[in-house]
Design a protein around this motif. Structure first.
Motif, PDB file in Angstrom:
ATOM      1  N   LEU A   1       0.836  -1.193   0.000  1.00 23.95           N
ATOM      2  CA  LEU A   1       0.000   0.000   0.000  1.00 23.95           C
ATOM      3  C   LEU A   1       0.877   1.250   0.000  1.00 23.95           C
ATOM      4  N   GLN A   2       0.472   2.243  -0.771  1.00 24.10           N
ATOM      5  CA  GLN A   2       1.258   3.456  -0.937  1.00 24.10           C
ATOM      6  C   GLN A   2       0.636   4.611  -0.147  1.00 24.10           C
ATOM      7  N   PHE A   3       1.463   5.290   0.623  1.00 27.26           N
ATOM      8  CA  PHE A   3       0.989   6.430   1.415  1.00 27.26           C
ATOM      9  C   PHE A   3       0.640   7.601   0.504  1.00 27.26           C
ATOM     10  N   LYS A   4      -0.534   8.218   0.752  1.00 29.73           N
ATOM     11  CA  LYS A   4      -0.945   9.389  -0.015  1.00 29.73           C
ATOM     12  C   LYS A   4      -0.890  10.649   0.846  1.00 29.73           C
ATOM     13  N   THR A   5      -1.683  10.674   1.903  1.00 23.30           N
ATOM     14  CA  THR A   5      -1.713  11.862   2.758  1.00 23.30           C
ATOM     15  C   THR A   5      -2.351  11.544   4.097  1.00 23.30           C
ATOM     16  N   VAL A   6      -1.991  12.321   5.106  1.00 26.05           N
ATOM     17  CA  VAL A   6      -2.655  12.221   6.402  1.00 26.05           C
ATOM     18  C   VAL A   6      -3.958  12.994   6.341  1.00 26.05           C
ATOM     19  N   VAL A   7      -5.043  12.342   6.713  1.00 27.65           N
ATOM     20  CA  VAL A   7      -6.365  12.975   6.675  1.00 27.65           C
ATOM     21  C   VAL A   7      -6.656  13.713   7.976  1.00 27.65           C
ATOM     22  N   LYS A   8      -6.331  13.094   9.104  1.00 35.98           N
ATOM     23  CA  LYS A   8      -6.547  13.743  10.398  1.00 35.98           C
ATOM     24  C   LYS A   8      -5.679  13.069  11.454  1.00 35.98           C
ATOM     25  N   VAL A   9      -5.489  13.786  12.557  1.00 34.22           N
ATOM     26  CA  VAL A   9      -4.681  13.277  13.651  1.00 34.22           C
ATOM     27  C   VAL A   9      -5.394  13.553  14.968  1.00 34.22           C
ATOM     28  N   ASN A  10      -5.436  12.545  15.820  1.00 34.33           N
ATOM     29  CA  ASN A  10      -5.810  12.749  17.214  1.00 34.33           C
ATOM     30  C   ASN A  10      -4.540  12.586  18.041  1.00 34.33           C
TER      31      ASN A  10
ATOM     32  N   GLY B   1       1.041  13.308  27.042  1.00 34.49           N
ATOM     33  CA  GLY B   1       1.268  13.135  28.465  1.00 34.49           C
ATOM     34  C   GLY B   1       2.756  13.030  28.708  1.00 34.49           C
ATOM     35  N   SER B   2       3.185  12.000  29.413  1.00 31.14           N
ATOM     36  CA  SER B   2       4.615  11.771  29.579  1.00 31.14           C
ATOM     37  C   SER B   2       5.245  11.397  28.247  1.00 31.14           C
ATOM     38  N   LEU B   3       4.451  10.781  27.362  1.00 32.72           N
ATOM     39  CA  LEU B   3       4.866  10.466  26.002  1.00 32.72           C
ATOM     40  C   LEU B   3       3.837  11.031  25.035  1.00 32.72           C
ATOM     41  N   TYR B   4       4.227  11.156  23.773  1.00 36.78           N
ATOM     42  CA  TYR B   4       3.309  11.672  22.762  1.00 36.78           C
ATOM     43  C   TYR B   4       2.779  10.517  21.924  1.00 36.78           C
ATOM     44  N   ASN B   5       1.448  10.346  21.905  1.00 35.06           N
ATOM     45  CA  ASN B   5       0.793   9.321  21.107  1.00 35.06           C
ATOM     46  C   ASN B   5       0.078   9.968  19.937  1.00 35.06           C
ATOM     47  N   SER B   6       0.385   9.510  18.729  1.00 38.65           N
ATOM     48  CA  SER B   6      -0.217  10.035  17.510  1.00 38.65           C
ATOM     49  C   SER B   6      -1.187   9.004  16.935  1.00 38.65           C
ATOM     50  N   TYR B   7      -2.479   9.338  16.941  1.00 34.37           N
ATOM     51  CA  TYR B   7      -3.515   8.503  16.333  1.00 34.37           C
ATOM     52  C   TYR B   7      -3.817   9.107  14.966  1.00 34.37           C
ATOM     53  N   SER B   8      -3.220   8.585  13.920  1.00 31.34           N
ATOM     54  CA  SER B   8      -3.372   9.201  12.606  1.00 31.34           C
ATOM     55  C   SER B   8      -4.263   8.367  11.696  1.00 31.34           C
TER      56      SER B   8
END
Length: 305
Positions: A102-111, A115-122
């Motif tokens: 699968l080929q990456f196109k673009t990030v649509v949204k991020v949550n 906190g002590s660490l950064y969690n990226s729900y993309s």
């Protein structure tokens, strides 16, 4: 839905340090940041709290509305270069596990969850080159900071196509760090002396990747991107594609030479040239605990002036 805070505690237990960098938000959140972090309200109402809980559980954190009083919770965020790199890494993990391209196109949204660490729900748009079909891809990646000579540590926890039914899909975020071989723990290696990484050196378990393999596995440039990002922390779009000059893989996995490139646990030594930029040397240590959606990349880089 797994316990994110417990997972962060496990990262701390295994001597991870919190990120030393501050994340730069390129787009404003749906409501002023001051309202989010400095509200006079002490907490959400019971109704808001239940709505938030259900959204987190049903979507695994990927589809959560903005709640004014969500302190240190999951919330909508703008997309920064970290999120783009993390989304690409999550897709790479998925492709390796599923045998896809699968080929990456673009990030649509991020949550984001900071906190002590950064969690990226993309949530990203990806394309299947087999039939040019578009799909929605979701990945949860943690920025685990810096340690053991690594300038960037990213840890994937969920890598999946967005399920048709809420709550259904691969979503096992808890890592088993004890499952990682001790050979891949501790300090990242330094750049080896000239001639130390030689083709066919079975004693040192080094394998030099052939030019044809570099052409057929374009994802290798993602590791170079992670290495350079560990120093520059900026958007890589102006500097890619890289010219990959040499890649040497070191792994303990007993597989044929042609399969060492895709080992679940390996160290990659790379020399590459940035588009209209300098020559670079990068080391990326890739590990996994064997669970679905789990991959850790530790990176460091030297920029040759």
């Amino acid at each position: 839905m797994y316990d994110v805070m417990l997972d962060e505690a496990n990262l701390w237990f295994h001597e991870y340090e919190p990120p030393l960098r501050r994340r730069k938000i390129e787009e404003a959140p749906p409501s002023p940041v001051e309202d989010l972090y400095f509200s006079d309200e002490e907490d959400m109402s019971p109704e808001e709290r239940e709505k938030y809980r259900l959204q987190v559980v049903e979507s695994c954190g990927f589809d959560v509305d903005f709640f004014k009083h969500t302190f240190n919770g999951i919330m909508p965020s703008g997309c920064c270069p970290y999120d783009t790199l993390f989304a690409k890494a999550g897709l790479h993990c998925y492709n390796l596990e599923k045998g896809k391209n699968l080929q990456f196109k673009t990030v649509v949204k991020v949550n984001a969850e900071i906190g002590s660490l950064y969690n990226s729900y993309s949530t990203s748009e990806v394309m299947d080159p087999v039939n040019n079909s578009l799909h929605t891809f979701q990945t949860l990646v943690t920025d685990a900071g810096k340690m053991n000579k690594a300038r960037l540590i990213l840890v994937t926890k969920i890598c999946r196509l967005k399920p048709q039914v809420p709550g259904i899909g691969d979503a096992n975020g808890r890592w088993d760090f004890d499952a990682i071989d001790d050979f891949y723990k501790g300090d990242m290696p330094d750049w080896p002396p000239n001639g130390a990484c030689t083709k066919g050196d079975k004693l040192l378990q080094f394998y030099e990747v052939k030019e044809s393999e570099l052409r057929d596995n374009e994802w290798i440039s993602l590791y170079a991107e992670a290495a350079l990002f560990s120093e520059w922390h900026s958007d890589m779009s102006a500097y890619t594609p890289f010219e990959m000059k040499k890649v040497v893989v070191q792994t303990k996995e007993d597989v044929d030479s042609s399969m060492k490139l895709k080992s679940s646990n390996a160290i990659f030594y790379m020399t590459f040239k940035v588009r209209e930029g300098p020559d670079c040397r990068g080391i990326v240590r890739k590990t996994s605990d064997g669970r679905t959606g789990h991959m850790r990349l530790e990176a460091r880089c030297w920029i040759d002036k």
